[in-house]
Design a protein around this motif. Sequence first.
Motif, mmCIF file in Angstrom:
data_model
loop_
_atom_site.group_PDB
_atom_site.id
_atom_site.type_symbol
_atom_site.label_atom_id
_atom_site.label_comp_id
_atom_site.label_asym_id
_atom_site.label_seq_id
_atom_site.Cartn_x
_atom_site.Cartn_y
_atom_site.Cartn_z
ATOM 1 N N ARG A 29 1.016 -1.246 0.205
ATOM 2 C CA ARG A 29 0.036 0.028 0.130
ATOM 3 C C ARG A 29 1.103 1.210 -0.368
ATOM 4 N NH1 ARG A 29 -3.348 -4.036 3.427
ATOM 5 N NH2 ARG A 29 -5.543 -4.231 1.916
ATOM 6 N N LEU A 33 0.604 3.641 -3.199
ATOM 7 C CA LEU A 33 0.709 5.000 -2.895
ATOM 8 C C LEU A 33 2.071 6.578 -2.776
ATOM 9 C CD1 LEU A 33 -1.664 7.397 -1.252
ATOM 10 C CD2 LEU A 33 -0.203 6.872 1.372
ATOM 11 N N HIS A 36 0.847 6.722 -6.884
ATOM 12 C CA HIS A 36 0.037 8.457 -6.773
ATOM 13 C C HIS A 36 0.856 9.368 -6.008
ATOM 14 C CE1 HIS A 36 -3.464 5.577 -7.635
ATOM 15 N NE2 HIS A 36 -2.733 4.841 -6.669
ATOM 16 N N ILE A 137 -5.200 13.966 -1.013
ATOM 17 C CA ILE A 137 -4.953 12.253 -1.625
ATOM 18 C C ILE A 137 -5.336 12.288 0.121
ATOM 19 C CG2 ILE A 137 -2.862 10.744 -1.055
ATOM 20 C CD1 ILE A 137 -1.956 12.055 -3.727
#
Length: 165
Positions: A29, A33, A36, A137
């Motif tokens: 994750r 992340l 992104h 985010i």
Amino acid sequence: MEDEVDRLVAAWRRERPDLDVEPLEVLSRVSRLARHLDRARRLAFSEHNLEPWEFDVLTSLRRAGAPYQLSPGQLLTQTLVTSGTMTNRIDRLAKKDLVERLPDPSDRRGVLVRLTPEGRDRADQALAGLLAQERAILAELSRGQRGELAALLRRLTAPFDNIPG
């Protein structure tokens, strides 16, 4: 709420029940992340005609406070690049009138790199754009959750930041 990492972990647990795949639940994750975040950073910087490395140099100078100048060595320390790379970056930023080189009054052979007014404006605008992207985010987390996550991530990253060399 299930995500892609849940599916990935379930598949590995099915295919390799002999392995403890728990680290994937966190670090996959973090990795996703980071991708992104990288996209969001590039978008924020491109809106101000900056490359990520340009933002890094300009904001290092901006954070230094008035008169927004550092030696090339100080910039090296903050951006973690080689001296040849930094020289090239300073040259390119100077050609764009975002920084200027000045003689260092404390070292007659040295130079200082100073942010120009245009460089300061671009750094400030790009930072505001970046923070808007980052807020988006983190929008699903409360202020307390963001603080808790920051503390946990600090605990994981601090040992890497304190490694000499």
